[in-house]
Design an enzyme around this catalytic site. Structure first.
Site, PDB file in Angstrom:
ATOM      1  N   CYS A 385      23.814  70.901  49.155  1.00 42.89           N
ATOM      2  CA  CYS A 385      23.018  69.679  49.228  1.00 42.89           C
ATOM      3  C   CYS A 385      22.009  69.776  50.380  1.00 42.89           C
ATOM      4  O   CYS A 385      20.998  70.449  50.229  1.00 42.89           O
ATOM      5  CB  CYS A 385      23.943  68.464  49.335  1.00 42.89           C
ATOM      6  SG  CYS A 385      23.148  66.970  48.728  1.00 42.89           S
ATOM      7  N   HIS A 511      27.463  69.080  44.935  1.00 42.50           N
ATOM      8  CA  HIS A 511      28.600  69.314  45.833  1.00 42.50           C
ATOM      9  C   HIS A 511      29.767  69.967  45.095  1.00 42.50           C
ATOM     10  O   HIS A 511      30.652  69.274  44.594  1.00 42.50           O
ATOM     11  CB  HIS A 511      29.085  67.981  46.422  1.00 42.50           C
ATOM     12  CG  HIS A 511      28.145  67.396  47.414  1.00 42.50           C
ATOM     13  ND1 HIS A 511      28.246  67.651  48.768  1.00 42.50           N
ATOM     14  CD2 HIS A 511      27.079  66.585  47.254  1.00 42.50           C
ATOM     15  CE1 HIS A 511      27.279  67.005  49.400  1.00 42.50           C
ATOM     16  NE2 HIS A 511      26.554  66.352  48.509  1.00 42.50           N
ATOM     17  N   GLU A 513      32.267  71.371  46.260  1.00 39.58           N
ATOM     18  CA  GLU A 513      33.548  71.266  46.990  1.00 39.58           C
ATOM     19  C   GLU A 513      34.461  70.172  46.448  1.00 39.58           C
ATOM     20  O   GLU A 513      35.665  70.200  46.669  1.00 39.58           O
ATOM     21  CB  GLU A 513      33.306  71.055  48.491  1.00 39.58           C
ATOM     22  CG  GLU A 513      32.756  69.690  48.916  1.00 39.58           C
ATOM     23  CD  GLU A 513      31.239  69.593  48.895  1.00 39.58           C
ATOM     24  OE1 GLU A 513      30.602  70.340  48.123  1.00 39.58           O
ATOM     25  OE2 GLU A 513      30.686  68.755  49.648  1.00 39.58           O
TER      26      GLU A 513
HETATM   27  N1  GLN Z   1      20.221  63.927  53.333  1.00 36.95           N
HETATM   28  C1  GLN Z   1      19.955  64.652  52.149  1.00 36.95           C
HETATM   29  C2  GLN Z   1      19.545  63.753  50.997  1.00 36.95           C
HETATM   30  O1  GLN Z   1      19.757  62.576  51.032  1.00 36.95           O
HETATM   31  C3  GLN Z   1      21.147  65.506  51.740  1.00 36.95           C
HETATM   32  C4  GLN Z   1      22.349  64.704  51.319  1.00 36.95           C
HETATM   33  C5  GLN Z   1      23.609  65.505  51.292  1.00 36.95           C
HETATM   34  O2  GLN Z   1      23.679  66.608  51.833  1.00 36.95           O
HETATM   35  N2  GLN Z   1      24.642  64.982  50.689  1.00 36.95           N
HETATM   36  O3  GLN Z   1      18.995  64.213  50.031  1.00 36.95           O
END
Ligand code: GLN
Length: 539
Positions: A385, A511, A513
């Site tokens: 992400c 994600h 994970e």
């Molecule tokens: N801050 C970034 C976004 O909002 C990444 C979010 C995250 O890593 N979950 O896109």
């Protein structure tokens, strides 16, 4: 008929109630039962989405996009319970819906009270989380008995036990047996904790005592006598130096599953502990060690990146190698001159870099420096992400030469917004539950690392972000060699970036994970750790 198990905790917090509840769930599944897991959180936030990871640890995301407590991650790793929004209940949600009903006039002018209206809503929410295949629902009640906030939840549990009968609803209570002086184990706090439960009108049926060592028969009998719990229903969750995934076996050895099934009057369908035995065999069979630098900003608190750390462990099991975590606070890497000394050091250096998800500007440049270091030194890299967005910013700055390349999350006025707000996010004002959240499909390009990992074009993983790879840089970025290897099905959003001429460097906007288990590691974590292991072996 559905059966209920209410898991509460006493003496103090952080005794591992989530792991205990999950391990009991895992054991009942080994007996062929369909288990559902539900978490009740007494805090007044509607969900965990707006909470600071320092206070509350990781936010776990479900398929349907609920931002929940990290205990749902434990449930996902230990059991096969479906986990949706309905499996996470908070005081905030309960009050929210009671107040809405009150405004709609649904209480017909009655005075709205904690009992029965709040407790009825809690009971309703618990029942709603069941489905027709459910044999047993394990309801974990957050907090500690005696907390003011937990009272309505314990009262709802008491009522359900009363309504469904002891043969259908059990209370499992987790307490601490502390050691004082020279190894002297004390049962008094447990006695007091059970008394506090009895004052709430609940007699625990099963006790799980957290203790430094296994307690002998005499001590367990003494605890049973003073707490009114049946002999044979006092179990010990003693300290183990292997892994938390040994806990189901620790409970099995003490016959916890048999005792619980007998109390609930449920016949065991079969007994198959193989998956948990295999986890322990794989744990013992690991050879060698790799050091993974996790570069983020909440490094003091293990819970802040809980699912990421667990996924690395799972990947180590599948790749037959021990994974040592090196937690690197990215603010230490802000000075480019310091980076090699820290990441490349002979003593403390790392064999692979992982940049996890995150929000806010602090520490970003350190993460960019870590990504550059991994790219240039051909060290395997996994970006999750924010970690993918970092990979894109790094490419923009160091390969395309746009010094101010950035995400508009961190620099609103940059001339090179290589990561930008999702279109649907532009007018969003509320913080809670408004990101791109939950399960969605990514389509992988054949021949890529991501395709090789999943062995599949159609990938379903969970999202939690507001920003994305900025489409206006697609051509420039890929012409310079950054591979774009997965997209949303309509091709509109970039979901994966990969480095070329590099052993293994990949970032994903989702994600992975959240779906990794000790019994089946996330394919991306597995291939990352395998690449790290193989590169180290060839060094
Ligand atoms: N801050 C970034 C976004 O909002 C990444 C979010 C995250 O890593 N979950 O896109």
């Amino acid at each position: 008929m559905n059966k209920f198990i209410f898991v509460s905790g006493g003496v103090c917090s952080s005794l591992g109630k989530g792991v205990a509840a999950s391990s009991l769930g895992a054991l009942l599944e080994c007996r062929g039962l369909n288990v559902r897991m539900v978490k009740c959180d007494p805090y007044i936030n509607v969900d965990a989405g707006t909470m600071n990871p320092y206070q509350h640890g990781e936010v776990y995301v479900t398929d349907d996009g609920a931002e929940t407590d990290l205990d749902l991650g434990n449930y996902a790793r230990f059991t096969n319970s479906p986990l949706y929004r309905a499996n996470s209940i908070t005081t905030g949600q309960i009050y929210d819906s009671v107040l809405r009903k009150e405004r709609e006039g649904r209480y017909l002018g009655r005075c709205v009270q904690v009992i029965p209206h709040i407790t009825d809503e809690i009971k309703h929410r618990i029942i709603v989380a069941l489905d027709q295949d459910t044999d047993v629902v394990i309801v974990e009640i957050g907090g500690t008995v005696g907390d003011i906030e937990s009272i309505p939840f314990l009262e709802a549990a008491r009522q359900l036990i009363h309504e469904y009968g002891k043969e259908n609803a059990l209370s499992v209570h987790l307490t601490l047996i502390p050691e004082v002086g020279e190894g002297e184990l004390k049962t008094k706090p447990t006695q007091h904790s059970v008394k506090a439960m009895q004052e709430m009108g609940i007699q625990p049926d099963v006790l799980i005592c957290r203790a430094p060592v296994m307690l002998d028969d005499a001590m367990r009998k003494k605890i049973a006598l003073f707490t009114n719990v049946e002999n044979g229903a006092v179990f010990v969750s003693y300290n183990i130096d292997t892994t938390i995934y040994a806990v189901p076996l620790v409970f099995y050895e003490q016959k916890m599953d048999q005792v619980v099934l007998k109390k609930l009057g449920v016949a065991s369908r079969h007994s198959d502990l193989k998956p948990w035995c295999r986890v322990m065999e794989e744990f013992e069979a690991r050879k060698g060690k790799v050091r993974i630098g996790v570069v983020g900003k909440y490094m003091e608190l293990h819970d802040a990146y809980k699912s990421v750390y667990e996924s690395l462990f799972h990947a180590g099991l599948e790749s037959h190698v021990e994974v040592e975590l090196v937690k690197v606070d990215s603010s230490r890497l802000e000075d480019p001159a310091a980076v090699d000394g820290i990441l490349g050091s002979a003593v403390t250096g790392v064999d692979g870099i992982l940049v996890p998800g995150g929000f806010g500007q602090r520490g970003i440049n350190g993460m960019v420096n870590a990504a550059r270091w991994a790219r240039v030194n051909k060290v395997p890299y996994l970006g999750i992400c924010l970690g993918m967005q970092i990979m894109v910013i790094e490419w923009g700055r160091n390969v395309l030469g746009f010094e101010d390349a950035d995400s508009t999350e961190f620099n609103h006025d940059t001339k090179h917004p290589v990561v930008d707000l999702l279109e649907e996010q532009v007018d969003v004002k509320d913080y809670g539950g408004t990101m791109r959240l939950g399960k969605s499909e990514s389509v992988a390009v054949e021949g890529s690392l991501i395709f090789a990992a999943y062995k599949e074009k159609h990938i379903w993983e969970r999202h939690r972000h507001r920003y994305e790879f900025s489409n206006r840089y697609r051509e420039e970025m890929s012409a310079a060699g950054l591979k774009l290897t997965a997209f949303t099905p309509d091709g509109g959003l970039v979901e994966c970036t990969e480095w070329t001429n590099h052993p293994w460097g990949l970032g994903v906007q989702f994600h992975p994970e959240f779906k990794s288990k000790p019994t089946s590691a996330s394919p991306l974590f597995r291939d990352f750790i395998t690449a790290v292991r193989d590169r180290k072996a060839n060094d």
